[in-house]
Design a protein around this motif. Structure first.
Motif, PDB file in Angstrom:
ATOM      1  N   ASP A  61     -57.338 -22.571 -35.337  1.00 32.10           N
ATOM      2  CA  ASP A  61     -57.903 -22.002 -34.424  1.00 32.10           C
ATOM      3  C   ASP A  61     -59.385 -21.671 -35.252  1.00 32.10           C
ATOM      4  O   ASP A  61     -59.601 -21.392 -36.217  1.00 32.10           O
ATOM      5  N   SER A 100     -67.398 -24.016 -28.275  1.00 34.18           N
ATOM      6  CA  SER A 100     -65.927 -23.499 -27.896  1.00 34.18           C
ATOM      7  C   SER A 100     -65.205 -22.837 -29.115  1.00 34.18           C
ATOM      8  O   SER A 100     -65.023 -23.775 -30.089  1.00 34.18           O
ATOM      9  N   ASP A 102     -61.961 -19.749 -30.207  1.00 36.86           N
ATOM     10  CA  ASP A 102     -60.889 -18.987 -29.689  1.00 36.86           C
ATOM     11  C   ASP A 102     -61.284 -17.560 -29.663  1.00 36.86           C
ATOM     12  O   ASP A 102     -60.593 -16.841 -28.914  1.00 36.86           O
ATOM     13  N   THR A 119     -65.528 -18.684 -24.924  1.00 38.79           N
ATOM     14  CA  THR A 119     -64.327 -18.155 -25.456  1.00 38.79           C
ATOM     15  C   THR A 119     -63.783 -17.165 -24.476  1.00 38.79           C
ATOM     16  O   THR A 119     -64.925 -16.493 -23.775  1.00 38.79           O
ATOM     17  N   ARG A 122     -63.736 -11.617 -26.784  1.00 39.44           N
ATOM     18  CA  ARG A 122     -64.971 -11.421 -27.132  1.00 39.44           C
ATOM     19  C   ARG A 122     -64.886  -9.722 -27.854  1.00 39.44           C
ATOM     20  O   ARG A 122     -64.289  -8.913 -27.218  1.00 39.44           O
TER      21      ARG A 122
END
Length: 234
Positions: A61, A100, A102, A119, A122
């Motif tokens: 990730d 992009s 995670d 994402t 945040r």
């Protein structure tokens, strides 16, 4: 990645839990925060647990990090590496297309920059003295400081990869700077914003850090003496 760095934390915490491992100064605000190996390791563990237990992230990730040099930034970076979550630096954001990731961590003054990243997770960091939570949290973000405190104080890092490039670069940079175990390194954060300089190389070399934001040159000599600095990156 951070086998070398995490081991350094563990060693510092075990040898002398009260030893200053990272001392942060902000001459613009007067903030001074001193973290022992045990304390910083605690923040790293909480961050890693936030990623793994809270978000279900792990090896493979990615995290976007839009943060300046700061002790909380150290906790975020090391927490990501402990969880084997790859850091995607802002330098890779070179087109108008959204990247992009995670999860993203952004300082309060870079919230607008985070809109260029795709994402659903945040976190915003106010970077306030004493790790105070933010009074007003931007829409769509979660206050990192308020959220991370609820997670566990211990985390077992993933096994570091052999021949990791970042580990190699950190060790090489430490050698270039002549850093040795026991050194105390004063870093001007504005002149050395790359984590390789202000975080990884010193710890890879077994040194401890005096990290200075908005460094006032007039205070450098007194600070170096007070903090028993042996090496400077200014």
């Amino acid at each position: 990645m951070s086998g070398i760095v995490i081991e350094r934390f563990a060693t510092a915490a075990a040898d002398d839990p009260a030893q200053p491992l990272l001392t942060w100064y902000d001459d613009a605000t007067g903030d001074r925060t001193e973290l022992s190996g045990a304390t910083l390791d605690n923040w790293v563990a909480k961050t890693a647990n936030l990623l793994v237990d809270g978000l279900g992230l792990g090896p493979g990730d990615q995290a976007g990090v839009l943060l300046p040099p700061h002790w909380q930034t150290a906790a975020v970076l090391l927490g990501c590496w402990a969880a084997d979550v790859k850091i995607v630096p802002p330098a890779l954001k070179v087109t108008n297309e959204k990247i992009s990731v995670d999860v993203i961590f952004a300082s309060a003054d870079r919230v607008s920059d985070a809109e260029g990243w795709s994402t659903s997770e945040r976190f915003v960091l106010g970077l306030a003295p004493m790790a105070l939570p933010m009074r007003t949290v931007p829409s769509g973000f979660v206050d990192y400081v308020a959220e991370v405190r609820s997670y566990g104080d211990h985390f077992t890092p993933y096994e570091p990869k052999k021949d990791d490039e970042l580990v190699r670069r950190a060790a090489e940079r430490a050698a270039e700077l002549g850093l040795e175990p026991g050194d105390r390194v004063l870093v001007d954060a504005a002149k050395h914003p790359d984590p390789l300089d202000w975080l990884l190389a010193p710890f890879a070399g077994g040194a401890t850090l005096v990290l200075c934001g908005a460094l006032d040159p007039a205070r450098t000599e007194d600070r170096a003496a007070a903090e028993k600095v042996t090496t400077r990156l200014v």
